[in-house]
Design a protein around this motif. Structure first.
Motif, PDB file in Angstrom:
ATOM      1  N   ALA A  97    -120.901 -97.333  21.010  1.00  0.00           N
ATOM      2  CA  ALA A  97    -122.109 -97.545  21.389  1.00  0.00           C
ATOM      3  C   ALA A  97    -122.382 -97.215  22.621  1.00  0.00           C
ATOM      4  O   ALA A  97    -121.632 -97.274  23.587  1.00  0.00           O
ATOM      5  CB  ALA A  97    -122.147 -99.210  21.220  1.00  0.00           C
ATOM      6  N   ALA A  98    -123.637 -96.567  22.955  1.00  0.00           N
ATOM      7  CA  ALA A  98    -124.139 -96.174  24.161  1.00  0.00           C
ATOM      8  C   ALA A  98    -125.034 -97.137  24.666  1.00  0.00           C
ATOM      9  O   ALA A  98    -125.904 -97.619  24.093  1.00  0.00           O
ATOM     10  CB  ALA A  98    -124.674 -94.794  23.925  1.00  0.00           C
ATOM     11  N   CYS A  99    -124.740 -97.726  25.926  1.00  0.00           N
ATOM     12  CA  CYS A  99    -125.477 -98.886  26.544  1.00  0.00           C
ATOM     13  C   CYS A  99    -126.010 -98.344  27.940  1.00  0.00           C
ATOM     14  O   CYS A  99    -125.385 -97.716  28.372  1.00  0.00           O
ATOM     15  CB  CYS A  99    -124.720-100.002  26.608  1.00  0.00           C
ATOM     16  SG  CYS A  99    -123.492-100.432  25.144  1.00  0.00           S
ATOM     17  N   VAL A 107    -127.715-102.125  23.362  1.00  0.00           N
ATOM     18  CA  VAL A 107    -127.091-101.031  22.766  1.00  0.00           C
ATOM     19  C   VAL A 107    -128.327 -99.846  22.215  1.00  0.00           C
ATOM     20  O   VAL A 107    -129.255-100.161  21.663  1.00  0.00           O
ATOM     21  CB  VAL A 107    -126.422-101.177  21.268  1.00  0.00           C
ATOM     22  CG1 VAL A 107    -126.008 -99.767  20.663  1.00  0.00           C
ATOM     23  CG2 VAL A 107    -125.053-101.826  21.483  1.00  0.00           C
ATOM     24  N   GLN A 108    -128.303 -98.710  22.857  1.00  0.00           N
ATOM     25  CA  GLN A 108    -129.342 -97.824  22.763  1.00  0.00           C
ATOM     26  C   GLN A 108    -128.943 -96.857  21.504  1.00  0.00           C
ATOM     27  O   GLN A 108    -129.935 -96.446  20.679  1.00  0.00           O
ATOM     28  CB  GLN A 108    -129.269 -96.740  23.929  1.00  0.00           C
ATOM     29  CG  GLN A 108    -129.741 -97.473  25.274  1.00  0.00           C
ATOM     30  CD  GLN A 108    -130.897 -98.265  24.969  1.00  0.00           C
ATOM     31  OE1 GLN A 108    -131.930 -97.616  24.837  1.00  0.00           O
ATOM     32  NE2 GLN A 108    -130.922 -99.615  25.281  1.00  0.00           N
ATOM     33  N   TYR A 109    -127.799 -96.359  21.344  1.00  0.00           N
ATOM     34  CA  TYR A 109    -127.359 -95.786  20.058  1.00  0.00           C
ATOM     35  C   TYR A 109    -126.016 -96.312  19.715  1.00  0.00           C
ATOM     36  O   TYR A 109    -125.195 -96.805  20.480  1.00  0.00           O
ATOM     37  CB  TYR A 109    -126.876 -94.278  20.387  1.00  0.00           C
ATOM     38  CG  TYR A 109    -128.498 -93.638  21.128  1.00  0.00           C
ATOM     39  CD1 TYR A 109    -128.316 -93.447  22.321  1.00  0.00           C
ATOM     40  CD2 TYR A 109    -129.339 -93.193  20.252  1.00  0.00           C
ATOM     41  CE1 TYR A 109    -129.431 -92.882  23.023  1.00  0.00           C
ATOM     42  CE2 TYR A 109    -130.455 -92.841  20.819  1.00  0.00           C
ATOM     43  CZ  TYR A 109    -130.471 -92.510  22.169  1.00  0.00           C
ATOM     44  OH  TYR A 109    -131.542 -91.852  22.829  1.00  0.00           O
ATOM     45  N   ARG A 110    -125.772 -96.350  18.309  1.00  0.00           N
ATOM     46  CA  ARG A 110    -124.425 -96.696  17.825  1.00  0.00           C
ATOM     47  C   ARG A 110    -123.934 -95.776  16.529  1.00  0.00           C
ATOM     48  O   ARG A 110    -124.773 -95.265  15.872  1.00  0.00           O
ATOM     49  CB  ARG A 110    -124.411 -98.263  17.468  1.00  0.00           C
ATOM     50  CG  ARG A 110    -123.543 -98.586  16.630  1.00  0.00           C
ATOM     51  CD  ARG A 110    -123.559-100.081  15.886  1.00  0.00           C
ATOM     52  NE  ARG A 110    -122.824-100.122  14.596  1.00  0.00           N
ATOM     53  CZ  ARG A 110    -122.526-101.361  14.010  1.00  0.00           C
ATOM     54  NH1 ARG A 110    -123.026-102.380  14.424  1.00  0.00           N
ATOM     55  NH2 ARG A 110    -121.551-101.290  13.149  1.00  0.00           N
ATOM     56  N   GLY A 111    -122.789 -95.745  16.639  1.00  0.00           N
ATOM     57  CA  GLY A 111    -122.268 -94.799  15.564  1.00  0.00           C
ATOM     58  C   GLY A 111    -122.129 -95.468  14.140  1.00  0.00           C
ATOM     59  O   GLY A 111    -121.954 -96.783  14.338  1.00  0.00           O
TER      60      GLY A 111
END
Length: 120
Positions: A97-99, A107-111
């Motif tokens: 996750a991109a935080c 979390v801004q993006y998560r796989g």
């Protein structure tokens, strides 16, 4: 398309190693704290490790300290999780996750995750 894609999961015997990758497309990873999380069937999500945007600060869950190493290659827009001395209890879906904060509560993006199975 803005996304994170994990890879590198698979089946490994106890004591073995795997390296997971978290690659970003459509945005630059070096602006974000990156966290690795895992969730095993029937269990709550667990934070495994995280790394600061510059890569100089890392954090690990007690359950993986000394066995897992997180790193990042901002030039390749990728974060890695080297997992050594794997145990059956490490079996889970691992996702990154991109935080924007160290707590990674935002979390801004998560796989979608990659499955790691540790078994004989």
């Amino acid at each position: 398309q803005l996304q994170l894609v994990e890879s590198g999961g698979g089946l490994v015997q106890p004591g073995g190693s795997l390296r997971l990758s978290c690659a970003a497309s459509g945005f630059t990873l070096n602006n974000y704290v990156i966290g690795w999380f895992r969730q095993a069937p029937g269990k709550e999500r667990e934070g495994v490790s995280c790394i600061s945007s510059g890569g100089s600060i890392t954090k690990y869950a007690d359950s993986v300290k000394g066995r897992f190493t997180i790193s990042r290659d901002n030039a390749k827009n990728t974060v890695y999780l080297q997992m050594n001395s794997l145990k059956p209890e490490d079996t889970a879906v691992y996702y990154c996750a991109a935080c924007t904060s160290w707590s990674c509560n935002d979390v801004q993006y998560r796989g979608k995750g990659t499955l790691v199975t540790v078994s004989l």
